[in-house]
Design an enzyme around this catalytic site. Structure first.
Site, PDB file in Angstrom:
ATOM      1  N   GLU A  12      73.844  86.532  42.459  1.00 40.66           N
ATOM      2  CA  GLU A  12      74.592  86.452  43.597  1.00 40.66           C
ATOM      3  C   GLU A  12      75.969  86.364  42.976  1.00 40.66           C
ATOM      4  O   GLU A  12      76.449  85.467  42.018  1.00 40.66           O
ATOM      5  CB  GLU A  12      74.380  85.075  44.392  1.00 40.66           C
ATOM      6  CG  GLU A  12      75.190  85.035  45.720  1.00 40.66           C
ATOM      7  CD  GLU A  12      75.059  84.055  46.415  1.00 40.66           C
ATOM      8  OE1 GLU A  12      74.204  82.945  46.188  1.00 40.66           O
ATOM      9  OE2 GLU A  12      75.812  83.882  47.459  1.00 40.66           O
ATOM     10  N   ARG A 257      63.657  76.760  34.703  1.00 38.10           N
ATOM     11  CA  ARG A 257      65.216  77.128  34.404  1.00 38.10           C
ATOM     12  C   ARG A 257      65.479  76.504  33.118  1.00 38.10           C
ATOM     13  O   ARG A 257      65.030  75.336  32.633  1.00 38.10           O
ATOM     14  CB  ARG A 257      66.128  76.666  35.534  1.00 38.10           C
ATOM     15  CG  ARG A 257      66.263  75.280  35.802  1.00 38.10           C
ATOM     16  CD  ARG A 257      66.858  74.946  37.178  1.00 38.10           C
ATOM     17  NE  ARG A 257      68.168  75.440  37.201  1.00 38.10           N
ATOM     18  CZ  ARG A 257      68.601  76.567  38.164  1.00 38.10           C
ATOM     19  NH1 ARG A 257      67.730  77.157  38.968  1.00 38.10           N
ATOM     20  NH2 ARG A 257      69.728  76.757  37.908  1.00 38.10           N
ATOM     21  N   LYS A 267      77.092  76.341  39.271  1.00 36.28           N
ATOM     22  CA  LYS A 267      78.305  76.909  39.341  1.00 36.28           C
ATOM     23  C   LYS A 267      79.245  76.279  39.959  1.00 36.28           C
ATOM     24  O   LYS A 267      80.440  76.552  39.816  1.00 36.28           O
ATOM     25  CB  LYS A 267      78.029  78.516  40.214  1.00 36.28           C
ATOM     26  CG  LYS A 267      77.210  79.384  39.441  1.00 36.28           C
ATOM     27  CD  LYS A 267      77.126  80.661  40.328  1.00 36.28           C
ATOM     28  CE  LYS A 267      75.887  81.682  40.050  1.00 36.28           C
ATOM     29  NZ  LYS A 267      75.512  82.444  41.112  1.00 36.28           N
TER      30      LYS A 267
HETATM   31  P1  ATP Z   1      73.497  79.542  42.583  1.00 39.49           P
HETATM   32  O1  ATP Z   1      73.264  77.764  42.414  1.00 39.49           O
HETATM   33  O2  ATP Z   1      74.811  79.836  43.038  1.00 39.49           O
HETATM   34  O3  ATP Z   1      72.332  79.981  43.528  1.00 39.49           O
HETATM   35  P2  ATP Z   1      72.119  80.398  40.595  1.00 39.49           P
HETATM   36  O4  ATP Z   1      72.058  79.621  39.279  1.00 39.49           O
HETATM   37  O5  ATP Z   1      70.639  80.319  41.339  1.00 39.49           O
HETATM   38  O6  ATP Z   1      73.269  79.873  41.309  1.00 39.49           O
HETATM   39  P3  ATP Z   1      71.907  83.274  40.800  1.00 39.49           P
HETATM   40  O7  ATP Z   1      73.017  83.912  40.735  1.00 39.49           O
HETATM   41  O8  ATP Z   1      71.169  83.191  41.967  1.00 39.49           O
HETATM   42  O9  ATP Z   1      72.449  81.954  40.412  1.00 39.49           O
HETATM   43  O10 ATP Z   1      70.820  83.409  39.575  1.00 39.49           O
HETATM   44  C1  ATP Z   1      70.533  84.647  39.057  1.00 39.49           C
HETATM   45  C2  ATP Z   1      69.199  84.444  38.337  1.00 39.49           C
HETATM   46  O11 ATP Z   1      69.620  83.778  37.261  1.00 39.49           O
HETATM   47  C3  ATP Z   1      68.297  84.056  39.234  1.00 39.49           C
HETATM   48  O12 ATP Z   1      67.207  84.608  38.942  1.00 39.49           O
HETATM   49  C4  ATP Z   1      68.266  82.529  38.570  1.00 39.49           C
HETATM   50  O13 ATP Z   1      66.639  82.481  38.555  1.00 39.49           O
HETATM   51  C5  ATP Z   1      68.531  82.851  37.048  1.00 39.49           C
HETATM   52  N1  ATP Z   1      69.023  81.490  36.966  1.00 39.49           N
HETATM   53  C6  ATP Z   1      70.049  80.784  36.935  1.00 39.49           C
HETATM   54  N2  ATP Z   1      70.296  79.737  36.398  1.00 39.49           N
HETATM   55  C7  ATP Z   1      69.226  79.604  35.617  1.00 39.49           C
HETATM   56  C8  ATP Z   1      68.997  78.639  34.567  1.00 39.49           C
HETATM   57  N3  ATP Z   1      69.565  77.707  34.474  1.00 39.49           N
HETATM   58  N4  ATP Z   1      68.105  78.960  33.809  1.00 39.49           N
HETATM   59  C9  ATP Z   1      67.089  80.077  33.989  1.00 39.49           C
HETATM   60  N5  ATP Z   1      67.425  81.075  34.804  1.00 39.49           N
HETATM   61  C10 ATP Z   1      68.727  80.889  35.671  1.00 39.49           C
HETATM   62 MG    MG Z   2      70.599  81.257  43.309  1.00 40.85          MG
END
Ligand code: ATP
Ligand code: MG
Length: 554
Positions: A12, A257, A267
């Site tokens: 996002e 994750r 974030k």
């Molecule tokens: P938000 O809290 O804003 O939803 P998010 O960390 O989920 O943040 P996204 O931009 O939705 O961020 O994530 C993009 C991709 O990165 C998603 O497919 C998510 O699964 C992956 N991702 C985010 N954080 C992690 C993490 N800590 N470890 C592994 N993958 C991650």
């Molecule tokens: Mg997300």
């Protein structure tokens, strides 16, 4: 399809990417690379208030920098969810016409109450029994701006008694008058993420939709939605409505994750560190953002290595920060040029220099740029009467096992000569201001017989005439606790007050021409990078990437 598999990386655009995203990028793009597939770069931009093109650009930069791209078979696979808003709208009308969605006008509070919880099944909304025709016209009124924000939502009609709360008629469209960075004011209704995401995957013919474990409970809805959209339905007049999507449907897979000790990856919390001035911006070298890691000296190869080493699992665990640093060391060790730097300088005077070598004489010394890569050539620097050494390399009364400078002891100045310490000058407070030594003749490194004088200590140094002065930023962990935000703790309470120490150091002359972003091993001290933003040849600025050894796991 020329691609054997299709994956996607769907951030996002609401912030900067961090080390957790790097894991996901390496996983998705890496799988595509390794299995003859294609990975799509897709912005999941269904949340207009929080998103911005600034983030879009930084995300594209980060993915490219990590070594990946989305071009394959002559096509650029760069997409944004908002490009599919028209289709998503059609999908919503399709569900309504199939009798599988309804416009709910309960208050948010009633909706919450009627959803039930783990122990209580949900209760049907009074709006659940609306006819398809009524739902369709009401949904169109939502789209046309005739209802206020929050006055109604479109919900999938599934099962209010499902043990999985996500299946109790989840909302799929909401009213939100917000300007979208891509579609402007075209829409006042926006699809919910859980509705949009499966449709995006299906339209792009994704085969492996890989997400983090918290989405496991969403998988039944993912499958429900795609199977309903990819089959035909009977309309109220008895005619058939053909399927909207083609089979086969994409499949969702979940993985753990990344959780890294001493690091936060939310974030929102990272934004708080930036907005409250706890760090100097998103690219502060203490930040776990990709721009921060990059400025800290991390290379794309080191982050790819990290993703490979930690692997992909189904159970949540914590990775030790030292694993990340170990990857950087392993990547830099065979590549980084060596250099000498004195971080906490004290003067060393060779008292018999003038008599032995002649006043004002300087002696050429050299060392390999890299001990295992002779082809990279030599560095040159001058030995003379006045040198800089580390303050901690002198002790008036040596502790047990100390082999460096103390009165009467001999050490080698690396790549130079053997000297014997004769004492030191101190100021009124007893602080040592200058260390004194005499040179032992015929001991210069690399000359015949130079090792006839045996010493137990070798120390680093730079010459006072040719050393350059440099700002050195010594970074340390940003938090003093391994899990700074565990259990809802206030993560700001464990900010490390000493996470940045700025010092003035002396570095060997080969570093005076160094380019921003160049990485070095400062002998005995660790790996350093010329700061991408502030380093110029008239102002040398180095950031410590990591020490030479693991000091974290102790
Ligand atoms: P938000 O809290 O804003 O939803 P998010 O960390 O989920 O943040 P996204 O931009 O939705 O961020 O994530 C993009 C991709 O990165 C998603 O497919 C998510 O699964 C992956 N991702 C985010 N954080 C992690 C993490 N800590 N470890 C592994 N993958 C991650
Ligand atoms: Mg997300």
């Amino acid at each position: 399809d020329p691609a054997k598999i299709r994956t996607r990386f769907p951030p996002e655009p609401n912030g900067y990417l961090h080390v957790g995203h790097a894991k996901s990028i390496c996983l998705n793009f890496g799988l595509a690379r390794d299995y003859g597939g294609v990975c799509h770069m897709r912005f999941d931009d269904t949340n207009p208030e929080k998103e911005d093109t600034e983030y879009v650009n930084s995300i594209l930069d980060a993915v490219k920098w990590l070594g990946f791209n989305w071009d394959a078979h002559g096509t650029s696979h760069l997409y944004q969810a908002s490009d599919y808003f028209d289709f998503m709208y059609r999908a919503a009308e399709f569900l309504i016409q199939a009798g599988l969605a309804y416009v709910d006008e309960q208050s948010a509070e009633d909706m919450r109450q009627n959803r039930g919880d783990f122990n209580t099944p949900g209760k049907d909304s009074p709006f659940r029994a609306r006819t398809r025709e009524e739902n369709l016209s009401r949904f169109r009124e939502m789209r046309d701006g005739q209802l206020a924000d929050g006055a109604a939502v479109l919900r999938a009609k599934i099962d209010m008694a499902s043990p999985n709360i996500n299946m109790r008629d989840p909302a799929i469209y909401r009213i939100r008058r917000a300007t979208h960075h891509n579609t402007g004011d075209t829409w006042c209704i926006y699809p919910m993420y859980t509705f949009a995401h499966p449709i995006e995957d299906a339209l792009e013919q994704i085969t492996h939709s890989i997400c983090t474990l918290e989405f496991e409970d969403q998988r039944p809805f993912y499958d429900w939605l795609l199977s309903r959209l990819s089959e035909s339905h009977t309309l109220t007049d008895g005619s058939a409505m053909p399927a909207l999507l083609a089979q086969p449907n994409p499949k969702q897979y979940e993985f753990a994750r990344l959780n890294l000790t001493y690091v936060i990856t939310s974030k929102r919390k990272l934004a708080q560190l930036v907005n409250e001035g706890k760090v100097n911006g998103w690219d502060d070298p203490r930040m776990p953002t990709i721009v921060g890691l990059r400025r800290r000296g991390y290379t794309p190869e080191s982050l790819q290595l990290f993703a490979e080493r930690i692997g992909v699992t189904k159970s949540d665990s914590w990775i030790d920060y030292s694993t990340l640093e170990g990857c950087l060391r392993d990547d830099l060790d065979p590549k980084a040029a060596r250099a000498m730097a004195v971080l906490d300088p004290i003067a060393l005077t060779i008292t018999n220099w003038d008599e032995l070598m002649g006043a004002g004489t300087l002696d050429d010394c050299h060392a390999p740029v890299h001990p295992h890569h002779p082809e990279l050539g030599q560095r040159h620097f001058k030995f003379g009467k006045s040198l800089w050494i580390e303050r901690t390399d002198y002790e008036e009364i040596p502790p047990k096992g100390f082999f460096r400078l103390f009165p009467g002891n001999k050490v080698r100045l690396k790549y130079g000569h053997v000297i014997e310490c004769t004492g030191a000058h101190k100021d009124a407070s007893g602080q040592v201001t200058e260390v004194l030594a005499k040179l032992i003749p015929d001991t210069k490194s690399g000359t015949p017989g130079s090792d006839s004088v045996k010493v137990k200590g070798v120390i680093t140094w730079v010459g006072q005439t040719d050393a350059a002065s440099a700002e050195v930023r010594l970074y340390d962990r940003l938090f003093t606790e391994a899990n700074p935000d565990a259990g809802g703790k206030d993560f700001l309470a464990s900010l490390n007050p000493d996470s940045l120490k700025v010092i003035t150091a002396y570095v060997e002359p080969s570093l005076a021409n160094s380019l921003a972003d160049a990485k070095f091993q400062f002998e005995r001290h660790g790996y350093f990078v010329a700061d991408r933003t502030d380093h110029t040849q008239s102002r040398l600025v180095f950031n410590r990437c990591t020490g030479l050894k693991d000091t974290w796991s102790k």
